[in-house]
Design an enzyme around this catalytic site. Structure first.
Site, short mmCIF file in Angstrom:
data_model
loop_
_atom_site.label_atom_id
_atom_site.label_comp_id
_atom_site.label_asym_id
_atom_site.label_seq_id
_atom_site.Cartn_x
_atom_site.Cartn_y
_atom_site.Cartn_z
N GLU A 56 0.82 -1.21 0.00
CA GLU A 56 0.00 0.00 0.00
C GLU A 56 0.85 1.27 0.00
OE1 GLU A 56 -2.24 -2.91 2.84
OE2 GLU A 56 -0.18 -2.58 2.16
N CYS A 84 -2.70 -3.21 7.50
CA CYS A 84 -2.18 -3.14 8.86
C CYS A 84 -2.39 -1.72 9.40
CB CYS A 84 -0.69 -3.49 8.85
SG CYS A 84 0.35 -2.21 8.10
#
Length: 160
Positions: A56, A84
């Site tokens: 990401e 996360c």
């Protein structure tokens, strides 16, 4: 929407496969703006020796360069695994409108599994969440990777 979502998630899965080929945890991400992929990333923590080298983060950096701004309003991120805490925070900070993730992350997921950083009402930005696109493929690539890793480790222990 469903067909486009599958198309973009398949692109994220191709990047996850690239990570797997490099012996990285197979996670891939793409950022889409006006139906065009403007950012791509895959997990490279081991190869880069960098705890920040998540799929990401790489996709966000590439998309920001493309847009010419840190604000990625109007963008969606497709990622094979629920983000996360670090990545969820980066998605909020980048002002990404929507996240589409393939499978949940029961050990570190911050799109609803453990926490929901993406929809925290006390932040000045919330992200629309869609989950389960290509869920089986996204889950399977991770299961296969970790099974192979465990088997490799066991074989090494037996050979010693």
């Amino acid at each position: 929407m469903e067909d486009k979502a599958i198309t973009f998630m398949k692109e994220a899965l191709k990047l996850a496969e690239k990570a797997k080929e490099a012996d990285e945890v197979p996670i891939g991400a793409v950022i889409v703006y006006n139906d065009e992929i403007i950012g791509r990333g895959y997990n490279q923590r081991n190869s880069q020796k960098n705890p920040l080298a998540h799929a990401e983060i790489q996709a966000i950096e590439e998309a920001a360069k493309y847009i010419g701004d840190w604000r990625l309003e109007g963008c969606s991120i497709y990622v094979t695994l629920e983000p996360c805490p670090m990545c969820a925070g980066a998605i909020v900070q980048a002002r990404i409108d929507k996240i589409i993730f393939g499978t949940r992350n029961p050990k570190a997921g911050c799109g609803g599994s453990i926490l929901n950083i993406l929809n925290e009402p006390r932040f000045n930005h919330q992200v629309e969440i869609i989950e389960g696109i290509c869920q089986e493929e996204c889950s399977q690539i991770l299961k296969t990777f970790f099974t192979q890793m465990r088997n490799k480790r066991l074989k090494m222990e037996v050979d010693i």
